[in-house]
Motif scaffolding. Structure first.
Motif, PDB file in Angstrom:
ATOM      1  N   UNK A  59      11.798   0.236 -51.981  1.00  0.00           N
ATOM      2  CA  UNK A  59      11.728  -0.170 -50.609  1.00  0.00           C
ATOM      3  C   UNK A  59      10.766   0.599 -49.709  1.00  0.00           C
ATOM      4  N   UNK A  60      10.427  -0.021 -48.580  1.00  0.00           N
ATOM      5  CA  UNK A  60       9.463   0.564 -47.599  1.00  0.00           C
ATOM      6  C   UNK A  60      10.008   1.936 -47.196  1.00  0.00           C
ATOM      7  N   UNK A  61       9.356   2.933 -46.800  1.00  0.00           N
ATOM      8  CA  UNK A  61       8.025   2.848 -46.851  1.00  0.00           C
ATOM      9  C   UNK A  61       7.273   3.294 -48.086  1.00  0.00           C
ATOM     10  N   UNK A  62       8.056   3.590 -49.170  1.00  0.00           N
ATOM     11  CA  UNK A  62       7.742   3.766 -50.282  1.00  0.00           C
ATOM     12  C   UNK A  62       6.808   3.089 -51.435  1.00  0.00           C
ATOM     13  N   UNK A  63       6.764   1.878 -51.106  1.00  0.00           N
ATOM     14  CA  UNK A  63       6.156   0.810 -51.722  1.00  0.00           C
ATOM     15  C   UNK A  63       4.649   0.896 -51.393  1.00  0.00           C
ATOM     16  N   UNK A  64       4.419   1.374 -50.092  1.00  0.00           N
ATOM     17  CA  UNK A  64       2.893   1.610 -49.643  1.00  0.00           C
ATOM     18  C   UNK A  64       2.193   2.626 -50.205  1.00  0.00           C
ATOM     19  N   UNK A  65       3.072   3.694 -50.868  1.00  0.00           N
ATOM     20  CA  UNK A  65       2.623   4.689 -51.311  1.00  0.00           C
ATOM     21  C   UNK A  65       1.823   4.431 -52.834  1.00  0.00           C
ATOM     22  N   UNK A  66       2.362   3.259 -53.411  1.00  0.00           N
ATOM     23  CA  UNK A  66       1.760   2.696 -54.811  1.00  0.00           C
ATOM     24  C   UNK A  66       0.486   2.410 -54.528  1.00  0.00           C
ATOM     25  N   UNK A  67       0.206   1.444 -53.316  1.00  0.00           N
ATOM     26  CA  UNK A  67      -1.083   0.974 -53.168  1.00  0.00           C
ATOM     27  C   UNK A  67      -2.035   1.814 -52.536  1.00  0.00           C
ATOM     28  N   UNK A  68      -1.457   2.779 -51.528  1.00  0.00           N
ATOM     29  CA  UNK A  68      -2.626   3.497 -51.103  1.00  0.00           C
ATOM     30  C   UNK A  68      -2.210   5.118 -50.700  1.00  0.00           C
ATOM     31  N   UNK A  69      -1.991   5.668 -51.792  1.00  0.00           N
ATOM     32  CA  UNK A  69      -1.334   6.919 -51.965  1.00  0.00           C
ATOM     33  C   UNK A  69      -1.800   7.989 -51.140  1.00  0.00           C
ATOM     34  N   UNK A  70      -3.241   8.093 -51.192  1.00  0.00           N
ATOM     35  CA  UNK A  70      -3.814   9.163 -50.177  1.00  0.00           C
ATOM     36  C   UNK A  70      -3.344   8.892 -48.908  1.00  0.00           C
ATOM     37  N   UNK A  71      -3.831   7.729 -48.203  1.00  0.00           N
ATOM     38  CA  UNK A  71      -3.578   7.349 -46.939  1.00  0.00           C
ATOM     39  C   UNK A  71      -2.068   8.016 -46.592  1.00  0.00           C
ATOM     40  N   UNK A  72      -1.168   7.136 -47.434  1.00  0.00           N
ATOM     41  CA  UNK A  72       0.222   7.484 -47.067  1.00  0.00           C
ATOM     42  C   UNK A  72       0.748   9.010 -47.088  1.00  0.00           C
ATOM     43  N   UNK A  73       0.061   9.597 -47.977  1.00  0.00           N
ATOM     44  CA  UNK A  73       0.457  11.234 -47.981  1.00  0.00           C
ATOM     45  C   UNK A  73      -0.051  11.812 -46.801  1.00  0.00           C
ATOM     46  N   UNK A  74      -1.322  11.399 -46.395  1.00  0.00           N
ATOM     47  CA  UNK A  74      -1.524  12.131 -44.928  1.00  0.00           C
ATOM     48  C   UNK A  74      -0.659  11.491 -43.993  1.00  0.00           C
ATOM     49  N   UNK A  75      -0.501  10.274 -43.827  1.00  0.00           N
ATOM     50  CA  UNK A  75       0.506   9.983 -42.733  1.00  0.00           C
ATOM     51  C   UNK A  75       1.882  10.671 -43.100  1.00  0.00           C
ATOM     52  N   UNK A  76       2.355  10.676 -44.390  1.00  0.00           N
ATOM     53  CA  UNK A  76       3.756  11.369 -44.200  1.00  0.00           C
ATOM     54  C   UNK A  76       3.648  13.213 -43.880  1.00  0.00           C
TER      55      UNK A  76
END
Length: 276
Positions: free
Chosen positions: A111-128
């Motif tokens: 589910x979102x938002x975790x699906x985006x972590x698979x495609x853009x892990x570094x960006x999403x880690x920073x946003x998290x």
């Protein structure tokens, strides 16, 4: 959930406090359909404070489920890390760890938002990490000294039990939904799973915002953690005690009487000094 330990595994049991685990536990309470009554006022106050605040992935971290990946809250590697250090550890999570943790939580239906972590892990880690920090500053930063005093009191009491009676004495009374049946810890929560320790450490993390036992099984770190509700949590919701009729002050003196009243919650001398 059944966790099997031997005597060597038990000997590696340790206690730790974690602001990031407390933060994640508070999110669980905030998004719970049936939250504990003692947190009702806090939930109302928190939802009001978060109106219009941009939290990124933290706004709905559960994606309609009741779980989040383990990498969001690394298991503490020291007794009392600060939040910034924990967020930096989370930011440094490797891509393969992200994939493995997400797959373990959600399988192929991410589910979102975790699906985006698979495609853009570094960006999403920073946003998290940014979202968690904003949430902390908005919701928990001002309350942390009071929360920490409860956690320190719990650690103090259980560390004494650990030293005098061993880890089994601590495990036997950790939580009503947990049973210690040597050599196995049984947790009353889904899904059914058996965990073999095989030389790993057990970390016990007291929490104020813990409706149930939280578990993180991070084999790559050779550690399993159990988050449980700290003793004294109800005191945070209790009204301030009345000063009484003055007899205790007459007997001990005002200063000593104040210290004694403050010890309704266990505390170290350092914490007492900070409170008073």
């Amino acid at each position: 959930i059944r966790i099997k330990l031997n005597e060597d595994d038990l000997s590696r049991t340790r206690l730790a406090m974690s602001p990031l685990w407390e933060l994640v536990a508070s999110l669980c309470v905030l998004h719970d359909d049936k939250p504990p009554l003692e947190h009702a006022e806090w939930i109302v106050r928190t939802r009001r404070a978060l109106r219009g605040v941009q939290l990124g992935p933290v706004a709905d971290p559960f994606g309609g489920t009741r779980v989040i990946p383990d990498f969001v809250a690394p298991i503490p590697d020291e007794p009392s890390p600060d939040l910034d250090a924990e967020l930096e550890r989370m930011r440094a999570t490797e891509r393969d760890v992200i994939r493995a943790d997400i797959a373990e939580c959600y399988g192929d239906d991410v589910p979102p938002p975790w699906d985006a972590f698979l495609a853009r892990p570094r960006e999403m880690l920073d946003r998290l990490a940014d979202g968690l920090h904003v949430y902390w500053e908005t919701v928990l930063a001002d309350e942390w000294p009071r929360l920490r005093s409860v956690l320190e009191g719990d650690v103090l009491g259980r560390a004494r039990s650990l030293a005098l009676s061993g880890p089994a004495a601590v495990l036997e009374e950790l939580h009503p939904r947990m049973r210690w049946r040597p050599p196995t810890i049984e947790l009353d929560k889904p899904p059914f799973e058996e965990i073999q320790f095989e030389g790993r450490s057990l970390v016990l993390i007291p929490l104020v915002f813990a409706k149930s036992v939280l578990i993180a099984n991070q084999s790559r770190e050779q550690v399993v953690a159990l988050g449980y509700q700290a003793r004294g949590t109800a005191e945070l919701a209790a009204p301030e005690p009345e000063g009484g009729d003055g007899r205790l002050d007459l007997l001990l003196g005002a200063g000593r009487a104040t210290v004694l009243r403050a010890l309704e919650q266990p505390a170290t001398t350092t914490e007492l000094a900070r409170r008073l």
